[in-house]
Design a protein around this motif. Structure first.
Motif, PDB file in Angstrom:
ATOM      1  N   SER A  45     -61.839   2.196  21.818  1.00 26.47           N
ATOM      2  CA  SER A  45     -61.048   1.279  22.645  1.00 26.47           C
ATOM      3  C   SER A  45     -59.797   0.790  21.923  1.00 26.47           C
ATOM      4  O   SER A  45     -58.808   0.414  22.567  1.00 26.47           O
ATOM      5  N   LEU A  46     -59.786   0.814  20.590  1.00 22.13           N
ATOM      6  CA  LEU A  46     -58.592   0.384  19.862  1.00 22.13           C
ATOM      7  C   LEU A  46     -57.409   1.324  20.114  1.00 22.13           C
ATOM      8  O   LEU A  46     -56.262   0.888  20.197  1.00 22.13           O
ATOM      9  N   PHE A  47     -57.691   2.632  20.247  1.00 19.17           N
ATOM     10  CA  PHE A  47     -56.623   3.572  20.611  1.00 19.17           C
ATOM     11  C   PHE A  47     -56.058   3.219  21.985  1.00 19.17           C
ATOM     12  O   PHE A  47     -54.862   3.316  22.236  1.00 19.17           O
ATOM     13  N   ILE A  48     -56.949   2.821  22.878  1.00 12.67           N
ATOM     14  CA  ILE A  48     -56.566   2.531  24.265  1.00 12.67           C
ATOM     15  C   ILE A  48     -55.797   1.214  24.338  1.00 12.67           C
ATOM     16  O   ILE A  48     -54.802   1.095  25.062  1.00 12.67           O
ATOM     17  N   ALA A 178     -63.018   0.100  29.137  1.00  9.65           N
ATOM     18  CA  ALA A 178     -64.333  -0.496  29.399  1.00  9.65           C
ATOM     19  C   ALA A 178     -65.422   0.561  29.483  1.00  9.65           C
ATOM     20  O   ALA A 178     -66.594   0.283  29.193  1.00  9.65           O
ATOM     21  N   ASP A 179     -65.053   1.797  29.868  1.00  7.21           N
ATOM     22  CA  ASP A 179     -66.023   2.896  29.935  1.00  7.21           C
ATOM     23  C   ASP A 179     -66.576   3.266  28.568  1.00  7.21           C
ATOM     24  O   ASP A 179     -67.579   3.984  28.484  1.00  7.21           O
ATOM     25  N   GLN A 180     -65.942   2.806  27.507  1.00  8.76           N
ATOM     26  CA  GLN A 180     -66.385   3.162  26.154  1.00  8.76           C
ATOM     27  C   GLN A 180     -67.622   2.374  25.723  1.00  8.76           C
ATOM     28  O   GLN A 180     -68.146   2.593  24.626  1.00  8.76           O
ATOM     29  N   PHE A 181     -68.091   1.466  26.584  1.00 10.36           N
ATOM     30  CA  PHE A 181     -69.263   0.638  26.263  1.00 10.36           C
ATOM     31  C   PHE A 181     -70.392   0.949  27.255  1.00 10.36           C
ATOM     32  O   PHE A 181     -70.166   0.965  28.464  1.00 10.36           O
ATOM     33  N   ASP A 182     -71.581   1.186  26.736  1.00 12.60           N
ATOM     34  CA  ASP A 182     -72.749   1.560  27.547  1.00 12.60           C
ATOM     35  C   ASP A 182     -73.399   0.309  28.135  1.00 12.60           C
ATOM     36  O   ASP A 182     -73.889  -0.548  27.401  1.00 12.60           O
ATOM     37  N   ASP A 183     -73.414   0.188  29.454  1.00 12.17           N
ATOM     38  CA  ASP A 183     -74.008  -0.973  30.119  1.00 12.17           C
ATOM     39  C   ASP A 183     -75.510  -1.067  29.913  1.00 12.17           C
ATOM     40  O   ASP A 183     -76.098  -2.143  30.065  1.00 12.17           O
ATOM     41  N   ASP A 184     -76.170   0.050  29.601  1.00 12.75           N
ATOM     42  CA  ASP A 184     -77.620   0.046  29.426  1.00 12.75           C
ATOM     43  C   ASP A 184     -78.043  -0.228  27.984  1.00 12.75           C
ATOM     44  O   ASP A 184     -79.228  -0.165  27.659  1.00 12.75           O
ATOM     45  N   LYS A 192     -68.817  -5.323  25.373  1.00 13.82           N
ATOM     46  CA  LYS A 192     -67.969  -5.065  26.537  1.00 13.82           C
ATOM     47  C   LYS A 192     -67.441  -6.368  27.137  1.00 13.82           C
ATOM     48  O   LYS A 192     -66.309  -6.433  27.620  1.00 13.82           O
ATOM     49  N   MET A 193     -68.267  -7.418  27.127  1.00 12.80           N
ATOM     50  CA  MET A 193     -67.822  -8.713  27.637  1.00 12.80           C
ATOM     51  C   MET A 193     -66.687  -9.266  26.773  1.00 12.80           C
ATOM     52  O   MET A 193     -65.754  -9.889  27.274  1.00 12.80           O
ATOM     53  N   SER A 194     -66.746  -9.023  25.464  1.00 13.67           N
ATOM     54  CA  SER A 194     -65.651  -9.434  24.574  1.00 13.67           C
ATOM     55  C   SER A 194     -64.433  -8.532  24.734  1.00 13.67           C
ATOM     56  O   SER A 194     -63.304  -8.966  24.519  1.00 13.67           O
ATOM     57  N   TYR A 195     -64.684  -7.282  25.130  1.00 16.01           N
ATOM     58  CA  TYR A 195     -63.578  -6.324  25.279  1.00 16.01           C
ATOM     59  C   TYR A 195     -62.508  -6.853  26.220  1.00 16.01           C
ATOM     60  O   TYR A 195     -61.310  -6.757  25.925  1.00 16.01           O
ATOM     61  N   TYR A 242     -53.316   9.853  22.513  1.00 19.28           N
ATOM     62  CA  TYR A 242     -53.835  11.222  22.572  1.00 19.28           C
ATOM     63  C   TYR A 242     -54.639  11.563  21.323  1.00 19.28           C
ATOM     64  O   TYR A 242     -55.612  12.321  21.390  1.00 19.28           O
ATOM     65  N   MET A 243     -54.278  10.990  20.185  1.00 15.68           N
ATOM     66  CA  MET A 243     -54.991  11.265  18.936  1.00 15.68           C
ATOM     67  C   MET A 243     -56.444  10.807  18.979  1.00 15.68           C
ATOM     68  O   MET A 243     -57.291  11.304  18.241  1.00 15.68           O
ATOM     69  N   GLY A 244     -56.746   9.839  19.855  1.00 15.68           N
ATOM     70  CA  GLY A 244     -58.122   9.356  19.943  1.00 15.68           C
ATOM     71  C   GLY A 244     -59.002  10.162  20.863  1.00 15.68           C
ATOM     72  O   GLY A 244     -60.140   9.769  21.156  1.00 15.68           O
ATOM     73  N   LYS A 245     -58.516  11.311  21.326  1.00 15.10           N
ATOM     74  CA  LYS A 245     -59.215  12.103  22.341  1.00 15.10           C
ATOM     75  C   LYS A 245     -60.668  12.414  21.981  1.00 15.10           C
ATOM     76  O   LYS A 245     -61.565  12.353  22.821  1.00 15.10           O
ATOM     77  N   ALA A 246     -60.921  12.746  20.720  1.00 10.30           N
ATOM     78  CA  ALA A 246     -62.273  13.138  20.313  1.00 10.30           C
ATOM     79  C   ALA A 246     -63.247  11.956  20.282  1.00 10.30           C
ATOM     80  O   ALA A 246     -64.463  12.151  20.288  1.00 10.30           O
ATOM     81  N   CYS A 247     -62.727  10.731  20.247  1.00 13.64           N
ATOM     82  CA  CYS A 247     -63.581   9.542  20.156  1.00 13.64           C
ATOM     83  C   CYS A 247     -64.004   9.004  21.530  1.00 13.64           C
ATOM     84  O   CYS A 247     -64.913   8.184  21.610  1.00 13.64           O
TER      85      CYS A 247
END
Length: 579
Positions: A45-48, A178-184, A192-195, A242-247
């Motif tokens: 999320s830091l790249f984003i 926000a999709d980078q955090f698993d709700d389950d 995610k709430m802090s995000y 774009y550099m964060g693509k693999a993460c």
């Protein structure tokens, strides 16, 4: 009431190694199930957030000083300039509805962010070119009363390139983060709430630099140099993104989310004469063995029960599979609940619009007020009028930080709620600040009009209205972002962020409409509230009108929030067993 912990049913027995993988329907950059340790959360999320910083730097660097450019360089009157700024801001924040829909249905969020970022940088490049190419400049001399029409045309083409870029950029970038955090996953869900809070922290940092450094360069160095800085910054952050693509963790687009909703409405109407079942357990849902491929399921709620009929299995219908499970006659309970979610959101969206109207004043009339006041900080240093906007950004930074680091931990212990307080309570608390901000603005403007020499009044008399509105943003804006992301169906999360942005966009349109309506009515009374300049206007009366509208609207919002039913997700409970 919002569930303290969303109800859980259904268990998945798995090996201990499965804890290392993310089973939330997302995939990695190669289309595989993501490995938890190397994908998602803050490292992705830091790249984003970085590209969001540069986008907000560009947007606010342009938007907050646009009214000054239109009045000082293009020589539009204040009423026309305010309407043009509001219209541009409105279209810019409505366009994400299109971009969000396309991303959710067809392109995916990552691809849409990349494509729209390129459109955005084209707009910034065009703005820069219009300042450096002699034939496209406003005029040959430093001051001219009639700027070239070609410059005005290129200016607005560039601005609406930025509008189109924002349309794909804004709804997808925040939801992709926000999709980078698993709700389950409990820990990831709390992060995610802090995000959303730290997303807005980065947003405010971009805003703060935009309305101070960029605006200063525009006013005292060159508009072209400022546009060049924004273009270079955006180019660098696009490469970084774009550099964060693999993460990253990616969501595969699932087709138009509107078709399943339409199927629910058609199926419910077709079976309108059937009685509702005695138990929600009798409603049709996908087999438990298909839960993983279908994503998260929603539990039944008792609101809008007419729609439940869409999930009733008709025993008398032909036993052939095609007839019995025709999606236009029979839908799943989850699809029914998704339609309920959207319908329940409409009143909340409507009651949020007056807050959007207040936000529109910060980049239009507030800035013009600042231009008529004493801008000197020292004898040798004068701030640009739009830089006063930075006080609101600083207030929002403080508000978000205090809320995330101090209030949330205290409230979690006091209420047992993961969020500290319900999302809608947070939004409503911020709306109180909007009433206070408009009241403060009215009082300050009244004093400015009564002053013998308005230009002798310090610009920092505007500080209260900016600070109060900024504090409210930390509650209402962040709350609206979280609400529209969290409460929409999982397949519509880019559209959810677009719904949030449309609050600001429609608010700008309503502000323009109010200006025209109030101008028409008060002009008939003998003196318009909107004269040729601020000294012949009555903005204080307009601000009192907005304060009254927000106060009345807050009462309606409170009634809606009190009885609201939140999204009720069936969480997967992972039971770890040894091999």
């Amino acid at each position: 009431m919002e569930p303290e912990m969303e109800k859980r049913r259904g268990e998945i027995n798995t090996n201990r190694d499965d804890e290392n993988w993310v089973y939330d329907s997302s995939v990695d950059h190669k289309g595989r199930v993501p490995l938890r340790a190397s994908t998602g959360v803050w490292k992705a999320s830091l790249f984003i957030i970085t590209i969001e910083f540069s986008e907000r730097l560009s947007y606010f660097g342009i938007a907050t000083n646009l009214i000054s450019y239109l009045t000082q360089v293009i020589h539009q009157d204040i009423k026309t300039a305010a309407k043009n700024v509001n219209f541009w801001a409105g279209v810019t924040t409505i366009m994400p509805l299109i971009g969000g829909f396309l991303a959710d249905a067809y392109t995916g969020r990552f691809n849409m962010v990349l494509f729209s970022s390129l459109i955005y940088i084209m707009g910034l490049s065009l703005l820069t070119i219009a300042q450096f190419i002699p034939s496209l400049k406003p005029c040959n001399t430093k001051m001219c009363l009639e700027p070239r029409k070609i410059h005005e045309v290129v200016l607005f083409i560039a601005l609406y390139f930025i509008t189109v870029g924002t349309g794909g950029h804004k709804p997808c970038l925040q939801s992709f983060g926000a999709d980078q955090f698993d709700d389950d996953h409990l820990e990831e869900r709390k992060k995610k709430m802090s995000y959303f809070n730290w997303w807005n922290f980065a947003l405010c940092c971009g805003l703060l630099l935009g309305v101070t450094v960029i605006v200063y360069v525009q006013d005292y160095v060159s508009w072209g140099v400022a546009d060049l800085i924004l273009t270079i910054t955006m180019a660098i952050t696009i490469v970084t993104f774009y550099m964060g693509k693999a993460c990253y963790r990616y969501r595969v687009p699932e087709g138009s989310p509107l078709i399943p909703m339409l199927q629910v409405l058609v199926a419910a109407i077709r079976k309108r004469n059937l009685p509702n079942p005695s138990s929600p357990a009798l409603l049709f849902e996908v087999p438990k063995s298909q839960k993983h491929c279908q994503g998260r399921l929603l539990l039944h709620t008792n609101r809008l029960r007419f729609l439940d009929k869409a999930a009733i299995i008709e025993e008398h219908v032909s036993t052939s599979y095609e007839q019995k499970y025709n999606p236009w006659r029979l839908t799943t309970l989850t699809q029914v609940e998704e339609v309920k979610l959207i319908l329940n959101m409409i009143p909340i969206w409507l009651t949020s619009l007056t807050f959007g109207v207040c936000l529109a004043q910060a980049s239009t009339f507030f800035v013009k007020q600042a231009a008529t006041m004493n801008l000197n900080i020292t004898d040798n240093f004068k701030i640009p009028p739009a830089s006063i906007y930075s006080l609101g950004a600083i207030a929002m930074l403080i508000s978000v930080t205090v809320y995330d680091k101090i209030l949330v931990p205290i409230l979690r212990k006091a209420t047992g709620n993961e969020r500290g307080i319900n999302i809608l309570h947070r939004i409503g608390f911020g709306m109180i600040f909007s009433v206070m901000a408009m009241s403060a603005a009215a009082l300050v403007e009244r004093r400015r009009l009564k002053a013998d020499e308005p230009q002798s009044m310090s610009v920092f008399w505007l500080a209260p209205q900016y600070i109060i509105l900024g504090l409210g943003d930390g509650f209402t804006l962040v709350g609206l972002q979280e609400y529209f992301y969290d409460q929409v169906p999982d397949s519509m999360r880019s559209l959810g962020i677009a719904f949030y942005l449309s609050v600001i966009g429609v608010g700008s349109f309503i502000s323009s409409f109010l200006i025209m309506a109030v101008d028409h009515v008060t002009e008939k009374g003998g003196r318009s509230w909107f004269g040729k300049d601020l000294n012949s206007s009555r903005l204080d009366n307009f601000y009192w009108l907005l304060a009254a509208m927000n106060g009345l609207n807050l009462c309606f919002y409170g009634l809606l929030a009190r009885g609201y039913t939140y999204k009720n997700v069936e969480r997967r409970v992972v039971v770890v067993t040894d091999v």
